[in-house]
Design a protein around this motif. Structure first.
Motif, PDB file in Angstrom:
ATOM      1  N   GLY A   1       0.815  -1.188   0.000  1.00  0.00           N
ATOM      2  CA  GLY A   1       0.000   0.000   0.000  1.00  0.00           C
ATOM      3  C   GLY A   1       0.863   1.257   0.000  1.00  0.00           C
ATOM      4  N   THR A   2       0.188   2.381   0.145  1.00  0.00           N
ATOM      5  CA  THR A   2       0.880   3.671   0.176  1.00  0.00           C
ATOM      6  C   THR A   2       0.759   4.276   1.562  1.00  0.00           C
ATOM      7  OG1 THR A   2      -1.088   4.897  -0.513  1.00  0.00           O
ATOM      8  CG2 THR A   2       0.353   4.087  -2.258  1.00  0.00           C
ATOM      9  N   ARG A   3       1.683   5.166   1.864  1.00  0.00           N
ATOM     10  CA  ARG A   3       1.717   5.797   3.185  1.00  0.00           C
ATOM     11  C   ARG A   3       2.132   7.245   3.020  1.00  0.00           C
ATOM     12  NH1 ARG A   3       5.912   3.364   7.462  1.00  0.00           N
ATOM     13  NH2 ARG A   3       7.394   4.267   6.025  1.00  0.00           N
ATOM     14  N   GLU A   4       1.402   8.145   3.724  1.00  0.00           N
ATOM     15  CA  GLU A   4       1.763   9.564   3.697  1.00  0.00           C
ATOM     16  C   GLU A   4       1.371  10.217   5.016  1.00  0.00           C
ATOM     17  OE1 GLU A   4      -1.620  12.119   1.607  1.00  0.00           O
ATOM     18  OE2 GLU A   4      -1.010  10.435   0.334  1.00  0.00           O
ATOM     19  N   ARG A   5       2.088  11.275   5.379  1.00  0.00           N
ATOM     20  CA  ARG A   5       1.805  12.018   6.611  1.00  0.00           C
ATOM     21  C   ARG A   5       0.502  12.785   6.452  1.00  0.00           C
ATOM     22  NH1 ARG A   5       4.053  11.336  11.523  1.00  0.00           N
ATOM     23  NH2 ARG A   5       6.277  11.105  11.344  1.00  0.00           N
ATOM     24  N   CYS A   6      -0.252  12.853   7.523  1.00  0.00           N
ATOM     25  CA  CYS A   6      -1.476  13.652   7.512  1.00  0.00           C
ATOM     26  C   CYS A   6      -1.832  14.043   8.932  1.00  0.00           C
ATOM     27  CB  CYS A   6      -2.622  12.896   6.856  1.00  0.00           C
ATOM     28  SG  CYS A   6      -3.212  11.501   7.800  1.00  0.00           S
ATOM     29  N   TRP A   7      -2.614  15.094   9.088  1.00  0.00           N
ATOM     30  CA  TRP A   7      -3.141  15.521  10.388  1.00  0.00           C
ATOM     31  C   TRP A   7      -2.100  15.502  11.501  1.00  0.00           C
ATOM     32  CZ3 TRP A   7      -6.315  11.751   7.770  1.00  0.00           C
ATOM     33  CH2 TRP A   7      -7.324  12.342   7.038  1.00  0.00           C
ATOM     34  N   GLY A   8      -1.050  16.240  11.309  1.00  0.00           N
ATOM     35  CA  GLY A   8      -0.037  16.384  12.352  1.00  0.00           C
ATOM     36  C   GLY A   8       0.844  15.158  12.497  1.00  0.00           C
ATOM     37  N   GLN A   9       0.696  14.436  13.570  1.00  0.00           N
ATOM     38  CA  GLN A   9       1.569  13.300  13.864  1.00  0.00           C
ATOM     39  C   GLN A   9       1.013  11.960  13.382  1.00  0.00           C
ATOM     40  OE1 GLN A   9       4.679  13.609  15.234  1.00  0.00           O
ATOM     41  NE2 GLN A   9       4.272  15.774  14.882  1.00  0.00           N
ATOM     42  N   ARG A  10       0.013  11.964  12.552  1.00  0.00           N
ATOM     43  CA  ARG A  10      -0.597  10.707  12.105  1.00  0.00           C
ATOM     44  C   ARG A  10      -0.186  10.361  10.681  1.00  0.00           C
ATOM     45  NH1 ARG A  10      -6.440  11.741  14.820  1.00  0.00           N
ATOM     46  NH2 ARG A  10      -5.742  11.408  16.940  1.00  0.00           N
ATOM     47  N   TRP A  11      -0.414   9.088  10.337  1.00  0.00           N
ATOM     48  CA  TRP A  11      -0.136   8.593   8.997  1.00  0.00           C
ATOM     49  C   TRP A  11      -1.437   8.173   8.332  1.00  0.00           C
ATOM     50  CZ3 TRP A  11       4.470   8.650   6.504  1.00  0.00           C
ATOM     51  CH2 TRP A  11       5.618   8.855   7.279  1.00  0.00           C
ATOM     52  N   LYS A  12      -1.500   8.368   7.030  1.00  0.00           N
ATOM     53  CA  LYS A  12      -2.599   7.867   6.212  1.00  0.00           C
ATOM     54  C   LYS A  12      -2.021   6.724   5.387  1.00  0.00           C
ATOM     55  CE  LYS A  12      -5.458   9.344   2.318  1.00  0.00           C
ATOM     56  NZ  LYS A  12      -5.765  10.504   1.449  1.00  0.00           N
ATOM     57  N   VAL A  13      -2.548   5.519   5.609  1.00  0.00           N
ATOM     58  CA  VAL A  13      -2.060   4.333   4.915  1.00  0.00           C
ATOM     59  C   VAL A  13      -3.205   3.780   4.077  1.00  0.00           C
ATOM     60  CG1 VAL A  13      -1.118   2.011   5.198  1.00  0.00           C
ATOM     61  CG2 VAL A  13      -0.489   3.814   6.822  1.00  0.00           C
ATOM     62  N   GLU A  14      -2.958   3.574   2.790  1.00  0.00           N
ATOM     63  CA  GLU A  14      -3.975   2.985   1.933  1.00  0.00           C
ATOM     64  C   GLU A  14      -3.525   1.578   1.550  1.00  0.00           C
ATOM     65  OE1 GLU A  14      -6.685   3.935  -1.990  1.00  0.00           O
ATOM     66  OE2 GLU A  14      -5.259   5.412  -1.273  1.00  0.00           O
ATOM     67  N   TYR A  15      -4.411   0.609   1.814  1.00  0.00           N
ATOM     68  CA  TYR A  15      -4.079  -0.784   1.541  1.00  0.00           C
ATOM     69  C   TYR A  15      -5.354  -1.535   1.166  1.00  0.00           C
ATOM     70  CZ  TYR A  15      -2.409  -5.535   2.161  1.00  0.00           C
ATOM     71  OH  TYR A  15      -2.089  -6.849   1.956  1.00  0.00           O
ATOM     72  N   ASP A  16      -5.336  -2.199   0.044  1.00  0.00           N
ATOM     73  CA  ASP A  16      -6.423  -3.075  -0.397  1.00  0.00           C
ATOM     74  C   ASP A  16      -7.777  -2.362  -0.400  1.00  0.00           C
ATOM     75  OD1 ASP A  16      -7.449  -5.471  -1.384  1.00  0.00           O
ATOM     76  OD2 ASP A  16      -7.859  -6.257   0.621  1.00  0.00           O
ATOM     77  N   GLY A  17      -7.812  -1.124  -0.910  1.00  0.00           N
ATOM     78  CA  GLY A  17      -9.062  -0.392  -1.019  1.00  0.00           C
ATOM     79  C   GLY A  17      -9.561   0.227   0.266  1.00  0.00           C
TER      80      GLY A  17
END
Length: 122
Positions: A1-17
Motif C-alpha cells: 500500500g501507500t503511506r503519507e503524513r497527515c493531520w499532524g503526527q498521524r499517517w494515512k495508509v492505503e491498503y487493499d481499497g
C-alpha cells in the motif's frame, strides 16, 4: 500500500481499497474507511440528454411510464469484507445494482427517458 503524513503526527495508509489513519508509530489504528471509487466517465452529450429528460419529467410527470425505487442498506454491517471480488457488502450492492439493473436495461435497449429510477440509501 501507500503511506503519507497527515493531520499532524498521524499517517494515512492505503491498503487493499481501505484508507487507515494510524498513530505516529504506525501501531494504533485511529480510524479506517473505504477508498473513494473513481468516477465513471460521462460524456457531455449524455449529461445534456439526462438533464433534458429530467426537465421534461419534472414539467410533465404523466410522461413517466415506470418508477423503480432501489433501496441500499448503508448500515455498519455493510462494511463487512465477506463478498468475493468486492471490497465490502456495500460495494457489492452497488456493483450488482449497476450490472444487473442498470446495465441490463442499457444493453437490452429497454431503458428510455420515460423510466424514472430513485435511489434510497438508509
Amino acid at each position: 500500500g501507500t503511506r503519507e503524513r497527515c493531520w499532524g503526527q498521524r499517517w494515512k495508509v492505503e491498503y487493499d481499497g481501505i484508507i487507515f489513519i494510524v498513530s505516529n508509530d504506525l501501531r494504533r489504528e485511529v480510524t479506517a474507511f473505504p477508498s473513494p471509487l473513481a468516477l465513471a466517465p460521462v460524456e457531455a452529450s449524455d449529461r445534456k440528454e439526462h438533464s433534458n429528460a429530467k426537465l421534461v419529467i419534472e414539467h410533465k410527470p404523466e410522461l413517466c411510464v415506470s418508477h423503480s425505487v432501489l433501496v441500499i442498506d448503508r448500515s455498519g454491517s455493510m462494511q463487512t469484507h465477506d463478498i468475493h471480488l468486492h471490497r465490502d457488502r456495500l460495494t457489492a450492492a452497488y456493483s450488482i445494482t449497476a450490472m444487473e439493473f442498470i446495465a441490463e436495461q442499457i444493453f437490452s435497449n429497454t431503458a428510455n427517458n420515460s423510466d424514472v429510477v430513485s435511489l434510497v440509501e438508509f
